[in-house]
Design a protein around this motif. Structure first.
Motif, mmCIF file in Angstrom:
data_model
loop_
_atom_site.group_PDB
_atom_site.id
_atom_site.type_symbol
_atom_site.label_atom_id
_atom_site.label_comp_id
_atom_site.label_asym_id
_atom_site.label_seq_id
_atom_site.Cartn_x
_atom_site.Cartn_y
_atom_site.Cartn_z
ATOM 1 N N ALA A 360 58.169 6.247 29.355
ATOM 2 C CA ALA A 360 57.169 6.120 30.364
ATOM 3 C C ALA A 360 57.072 7.376 31.132
ATOM 4 N N GLY A 361 58.187 8.355 30.782
ATOM 5 C CA GLY A 361 58.121 9.446 31.681
ATOM 6 C C GLY A 361 59.099 9.364 32.924
ATOM 7 N N ARG A 362 59.760 10.553 33.298
ATOM 8 C CA ARG A 362 60.595 10.578 34.347
ATOM 9 C C ARG A 362 59.888 10.295 35.827
ATOM 10 N N THR A 363 58.873 11.028 35.838
ATOM 11 C CA THR A 363 58.273 11.140 37.176
ATOM 12 C C THR A 363 56.688 11.286 37.323
ATOM 13 N N ASP A 364 56.331 11.953 36.163
ATOM 14 C CA ASP A 364 54.845 12.171 36.012
ATOM 15 C C ASP A 364 54.123 11.019 35.070
ATOM 16 N N GLY A 365 55.003 10.120 34.634
ATOM 17 C CA GLY A 365 54.166 9.033 33.648
ATOM 18 C C GLY A 365 53.874 9.715 32.189
ATOM 19 N N LYS A 366 54.214 10.754 31.950
ATOM 20 C CA LYS A 366 53.862 11.483 30.665
ATOM 21 C C LYS A 366 55.014 11.410 29.620
ATOM 22 N N GLY A 367 55.310 9.981 29.426
ATOM 23 C CA GLY A 367 56.214 9.640 28.355
ATOM 24 C C GLY A 367 55.823 9.387 27.025
ATOM 25 N N MET A 368 56.399 9.050 26.004
ATOM 26 C CA MET A 368 55.707 8.832 24.724
ATOM 27 C C MET A 368 54.785 7.968 24.640
ATOM 28 N N MET A 369 54.761 7.008 25.303
ATOM 29 C CA MET A 369 53.474 5.947 25.137
ATOM 30 C C MET A 369 52.380 6.485 25.865
ATOM 31 N N LYS A 370 52.514 7.143 27.007
ATOM 32 C CA LYS A 370 51.303 7.561 27.709
ATOM 33 C C LYS A 370 50.609 8.891 26.643
ATOM 34 N N GLN A 371 51.472 9.673 26.303
ATOM 35 C CA GLN A 371 50.935 10.860 25.106
ATOM 36 C C GLN A 371 50.197 10.091 23.720
ATOM 37 N N ILE A 372 50.697 8.867 23.428
ATOM 38 C CA ILE A 372 50.197 8.227 22.272
ATOM 39 C C ILE A 372 48.929 7.521 22.831
ATOM 40 N N SER A 373 48.891 6.784 23.677
ATOM 41 C CA SER A 373 47.784 5.984 24.482
ATOM 42 C C SER A 373 46.400 7.320 24.629
ATOM 43 N N ASP A 374 46.846 8.531 25.195
ATOM 44 C CA ASP A 374 45.801 9.483 25.367
ATOM 45 C C ASP A 374 45.420 9.947 24.109
ATOM 46 N N GLY A 375 46.151 10.121 23.186
ATOM 47 C CA GLY A 375 45.849 10.761 21.922
ATOM 48 C C GLY A 375 45.059 9.748 20.957
#
Length: 446
Positions: A360-375
């Protein structure tokens, strides 16, 4: 238009019906090819729609782990569900807490004086009734000589005041107006006013049967008050749902199993997409079928993007967990994923926060799941790459429908003309045969 009458071969000896069928069938070949193209387009559209649906399911699975509260799942228990139940959000304070429910939040409930009928006017005078809930503005109602308990209740319910009203019957011939607040807690107290000769009795303190009051809870002996029976914040990240007066011990702990269940849902959804793509790209024989997606650049790009997304790196601060492989997710040769229980368990035991931050990311919500979802967004959104392909295939089929209609009209006319021509030939041959027979008879008689 009726079909012309035909005489197949009666005079000429030609099987004109079969000949016409053969000629029309030959003319029909371009139509058949177009119809086959339509079938191939429809088959492709169905496959792409199926892939898009499965991509959307994959995106939903990523979104179940793309925030810290989702990834840092917690499980909570209450030792006494009759006193309270408990739910914990991600990141809640871990530990065991003693909860004592001293009192529940209540709404005010007040009754009028008793009268002999609910539908008889003139039993409680006339005048102005006012209701003020908490710090809100008072609402005033006019009670006239035609009003009954039932009609006053109706006026109150239509007034917009934060109360409800009804008629109470004691079963022995006595009736009272009952007014109940809709807002629990001390701020929901109702202040009544009766003026100009009105004598309902709602202002009599003895008729207030239940006061509006706050819930009172002791958390490890420290008092907490709440305007409702849902208490938030007393234990950070935890919601206490009060049921009744009583005591309970609640426990809040990490939910590694819950996180693993979400991860497995993600892996399953990803594999569903990858297997469907693999199947869509395969074909048997030396040539590709018209309905195959093999060689489709958009779909190939999608497959490459998926592989790149799950193999990507997340900015995970000082944690060593920067890739999905760090928590036991590996990629097979066919592109499908596997979640290794042993490696996952070791990862969460070593650095639970690190696993959550990877996802999920440390502070900015840019973890792996967000990266995949955006992709995935360009493929799942309306107007995206797959929607455009589906729309284009639909448009092509509509254009082919127009072509087929036009061609079929010409073929039908062609068949009609052939029938007319062969019918005329048969009639001519029949006439010639008759004339020949007549000449033969004349010659023979001479």
């Amino acid at each position: 238009m009726a079909s012309p009458i035909t005489f197949s071969g009666l005079a000429s000896g030609i099987d004109s019906a079969s000949l016409i069928d053969a000629l029309v069938k030959s003319a029909q070949t371009p139509v058949t090819k177009l119809q086959n193209t339509q079938k191939a387009n429809t088959a492709q559209s169905t496959k792409i729609t199926d892939i898009k649906t499965k991509l959307q399911a994959l995106q939903t699975a990523t979104q179940a782990l793309d925030t810290k509260s989702d990834a840092l799942g917690n499980k909570s228990t209450s030792s006494n569900d009759k006193a309270l139940t408990v739910t914990a959000a991600g990141g809640a304070s871990m530990g065991t807490y003693k909860i004592d429910v001293q009192s529940l939040a209540q709404t005010e409930r007040t009754y009028s004086n008793k009268v002999s009928a609910s539908d008889q006017p003139g039993l409680f005078g006339t005048g102005t009734l006012s209701l003020k809930v908490g710090s809100g503005e008072p609402v005033e109602l006019i009670v006239n000589e035609n009003d009954t308990l039932a009609s006053v209740a109706k006026k109150i319910n239509a007034s917009g005041a934060q109360v409800t009203a009804g008629v109470f019957s004691d079963g022995a011939g006595g009736f009272r107006l009952q007014v109940t607040g809709t807002q629990a807690g001390s701020t929901g107290a109702i202040e009544f006013g009766e003026a100009d000769g009105l004598s309902l009795g709602l202002t009599d303190p003895a008729n207030e049967k239940q006061k509006a009051s706050d819930a009172v809870v002791l958390v490890d002996g420290l008092e907490v008050t709440s305007k409702s029976n849902t208490v938030n914040g007393a234990v950070p990240g935890v919601t206490l749902n009060l049921v009744d007066v009583g005591s309970s011990t609640i426990k809040v702990d990490r939910d590694a199993d819950g996180m693993k269940t979400k991860l497995q849902t993600f892996v399953t959804a990803y594999n569903d997409v990858m297997k469907t793509l693999n199947a869509a790209f395969t074909y048997t024989g030396s040539t590709k079928g018209a309905d195959t997606l093999a060689g489709d650049t958009t779909m190939k790009q999608l497959q490459m993007s998926l592989r790149g997304l799950v193999g990507g790196v997340a900015d995970n601060g000082d944690s060593s967990m920067k890739m999905l492989s760090s928590i036991g997710i590996s990629t097979a040769r066919d592109g499908t994923l596997t979640l290794d229980d042993t490696k996952y368990s070791a990862a969460v035991a070593k650095d639970y926060e690190g696993v959550a931050s990877l996802l999920a990311g440390r502070t900015d919500g840019k973890g792996m799941m967000k990266q995949i979802s955006d992709g995935l967004l360009n493929y799942t959104k309306t107007g995206g790459a797959l929607s455009m392909k589906i729309d284009n295939l639909t448009k092509r089929n509509k254009m082919i429908d127009t072509q087929i209609t036009s061609m079929q009209t010409r073929i039908d006319k062609y068949k009609e003309n052939l029938q007319k021509q062969f019918t005329a030939l048969e009639e001519t041959m029949s006439n010639l045969n008759s004339q020949g027979s007549s000449l033969s008879s004349i010659l023979a008689s001479g």
